[in-house]
Write a protein that holds these residues in place. Structure first.
Motif, mmCIF file in Angstrom:
data_model
loop_
_atom_site.group_PDB
_atom_site.id
_atom_site.type_symbol
_atom_site.label_atom_id
_atom_site.label_comp_id
_atom_site.label_asym_id
_atom_site.label_seq_id
_atom_site.Cartn_x
_atom_site.Cartn_y
_atom_site.Cartn_z
ATOM 1 N N LEU A 27 -9.081 -8.982 -21.678
ATOM 2 C CA LEU A 27 -8.813 -10.355 -22.108
ATOM 3 C C LEU A 27 -10.094 -11.161 -22.366
ATOM 4 O O LEU A 27 -10.047 -12.173 -23.073
ATOM 5 C CB LEU A 27 -7.938 -11.072 -21.079
ATOM 6 N N HIS A 28 -11.194 -10.727 -21.788
ATOM 7 C CA HIS A 28 -12.454 -11.438 -22.056
ATOM 8 C C HIS A 28 -12.883 -11.282 -23.519
ATOM 9 O O HIS A 28 -13.766 -12.016 -23.985
ATOM 10 C CB HIS A 28 -13.553 -10.931 -21.117
ATOM 11 N N GLU A 29 -12.268 -10.352 -24.241
ATOM 12 C CA GLU A 29 -12.557 -10.148 -25.658
ATOM 13 C C GLU A 29 -11.536 -10.841 -26.560
ATOM 14 O O GLU A 29 -11.635 -10.782 -27.779
ATOM 15 C CB GLU A 29 -12.574 -8.647 -25.954
ATOM 16 N N HIS A 30 -10.539 -11.499 -25.988
ATOM 17 C CA HIS A 30 -9.456 -12.101 -26.760
ATOM 18 C C HIS A 30 -9.906 -13.438 -27.351
ATOM 19 O O HIS A 30 -10.537 -14.242 -26.652
ATOM 20 C CB HIS A 30 -8.241 -12.314 -25.853
ATOM 21 N N LEU A 148 -6.017 -13.007 -10.456
ATOM 22 C CA LEU A 148 -7.163 -13.758 -10.961
ATOM 23 C C LEU A 148 -7.901 -12.865 -11.953
ATOM 24 O O LEU A 148 -8.323 -11.761 -11.614
ATOM 25 C CB LEU A 148 -8.084 -14.154 -9.800
ATOM 26 N N TRP A 149 -8.054 -13.344 -13.187
ATOM 27 C CA TRP A 149 -8.648 -12.579 -14.281
ATOM 28 C C TRP A 149 -9.974 -13.228 -14.674
ATOM 29 O O TRP A 149 -9.998 -14.398 -15.057
ATOM 30 C CB TRP A 149 -7.729 -12.569 -15.492
ATOM 31 N N GLN A 150 -11.065 -12.479 -14.622
ATOM 32 C CA GLN A 150 -12.364 -13.045 -14.987
ATOM 33 C C GLN A 150 -12.605 -12.872 -16.482
ATOM 34 O O GLN A 150 -12.472 -11.770 -17.024
ATOM 35 C CB GLN A 150 -13.475 -12.391 -14.167
ATOM 36 N N ILE A 151 -12.982 -13.990 -17.134
ATOM 37 C CA ILE A 151 -13.211 -14.009 -18.576
ATOM 38 C C ILE A 151 -14.694 -14.138 -18.901
ATOM 39 O O ILE A 151 -15.217 -13.431 -19.763
ATOM 40 C CB ILE A 151 -12.432 -15.185 -19.226
ATOM 41 N N GLY A 202 -13.886 -9.026 -17.644
ATOM 42 C CA GLY A 202 -13.181 -7.769 -17.853
ATOM 43 C C GLY A 202 -12.636 -7.164 -16.580
ATOM 44 O O GLY A 202 -12.178 -6.008 -16.590
ATOM 45 N N GLU A 203 -12.622 -7.944 -15.477
ATOM 46 C CA GLU A 203 -12.043 -7.465 -14.219
ATOM 47 C C GLU A 203 -11.032 -8.494 -13.714
ATOM 48 O O GLU A 203 -11.219 -9.700 -13.871
ATOM 49 C CB GLU A 203 -13.119 -7.240 -13.164
ATOM 50 N N MET A 204 -9.953 -8.009 -13.094
ATOM 51 C CA MET A 204 -8.962 -8.897 -12.486
ATOM 52 C C MET A 204 -8.695 -8.419 -11.064
ATOM 53 O O MET A 204 -8.940 -7.264 -10.717
ATOM 54 C CB MET A 204 -7.670 -8.942 -13.293
ATOM 55 N N LEU A 205 -8.197 -9.355 -10.256
ATOM 56 C CA LEU A 205 -7.916 -9.072 -8.856
ATOM 57 C C LEU A 205 -6.525 -9.593 -8.522
ATOM 58 O O LEU A 205 -6.174 -10.714 -8.880
ATOM 59 C CB LEU A 205 -8.961 -9.752 -7.967
#
Length: 312
Positions: A27-30, A148-151, A202-205
């Motif tokens: 999602l960081h590329e969206h 939690l999704w890091q962008i 690009g990492e989520m928790l």
């Protein structure tokens, strides 16, 4: 077929919702999460759906937690102010503000449903968190299932067991009654039992239900997304927690049973349903943080005090 999750394993399928999991995503590329896209989103975001928080940073001993408004700044200027320090912007209820984010939210949960056997969720919500370098989220717990999704940027997440003394049952009940997730008692010795995760773009928790946690940003602007969901079991747990809080706070009864099935559960389910229709519910939910500052344009006055008011 394009997927949102990357490097998914059988362990992720088994551990989803019951243990902490760090999983890769794209999602960081969206384009919805580019700074240009976020700037446009912020500029028209209704104040009833965002919280701009002046918060303490890593190393500050005094707890600061004030709510403000963006004023007449553009979305890009708001991001620049946050990058300068001491601020946290939460964009809530994205799916009702911009349909494109709702479409993405449904894609996320459709993929999770395919990957996790028996995962049947509803009540999906999405939010965006834009926060300053070294900003921190204080020790708190959430009621629905969370991820939690890091962008952009990076942060450190401390996860604690969802049990005493880290999560006293009366405190969880208070959160369920008021809807205010902050206010849990935190002791530095709790860190001995914390699981620590560093998140980069690009990492989520995701973690077990109600697990207390706190967050510290590293030294750059952080952009994250949160998702939340309900399942039948989570919903039942919430109903029970609300009912136990009513018994404890309004009737002085110390609840003992936490069964999610059977006659005792349904009696408590009826109790909490009646409470939601009562004046008690409205009084509890009135305790909202007032807006008492706006963002200023000048570098010397990033925070401008204003008469306090409450956003409904």
């Amino acid at each position: 077929m394009a997927t949102i999750f990357r490097d998914w394993t059988e362990g992720h399928s088994k551990g989803w919702g019951v243990e902490p999991l760090k999983i890769s995503h794209n999602l960081h590329e969206h384009p919805l999460f580019s700074k240009e896209g976020l700037g446009e989103l912020i500029q028209s975001y209704p104040i009833e759906h965002y919280s701009l928080i002046r918060t303490s940073s890593v190393g500050e001993t005094k707890k600061v937690w004030r709510r403000g408004e963006v004023g007449d700044l553009t979305g890009h200027e708001v991001i620049e102010k946050i990058a300068a320090g001491g601020l946290w912007l939460q964009l809530r209820e994205l799916k009702s503000v911009d349909r494109r984010y709702d479409d993405l939210l449904q894609e996320i949960y459709a993929e999770a449903r395919e990957r996790v056997p028996g995962f049947d969720s509803f009540g999906h919500e999405m939010g965006i968190l834009i926060s300053s370098p070294h900003a921190k989220a204080h020790y708190h717990a959430d009621l629905p299932g969370q991820a939690l999704w890091q962008i952009a940027g990076s942060k450190r997440v401390y996860l604690y067991p969802a049990e005493e003394p880290y999560l006293p049952q009366p405190e969880l009940e208070k959160i369920a009654l008021t809807g205010l997730e902050v206010g849990l008692r935190y002791e530095p010795e709790f860190d001995r039992q914390a699981l620590v995760f560093d998140l980069k773009p690009g990492e989520m928790l995701t973690w077990e239900l109600n697990a207390p946690h706190r967050v510290e940003n590293h030294g750059e602007l952080s952009i994250s997304m949160t998702t939340e969901h309900w399942t039948d079991e989570i919903r039942r747990s919430q109903m029970l927690t609300v009912a136990n809080g009513i018994l404890r706070q309004h009737f002085g009864i110390v609840p003992k049973r936490r069964a999610l099935h059977g006659p005792a559960f349904w009696a408590k389910a009826s109790l909490q349903a009646g409470w939601r229709r009562s004046p008690w519910f409205k009084r509890e939910r009135r305790k909202m943080l007032p807006v008492d500052f706006r963002l200023g344009r000048g570098a010397n006055n990033p925070i401008v005090d204003i008469p306090a008011y409450v956003v409904r």
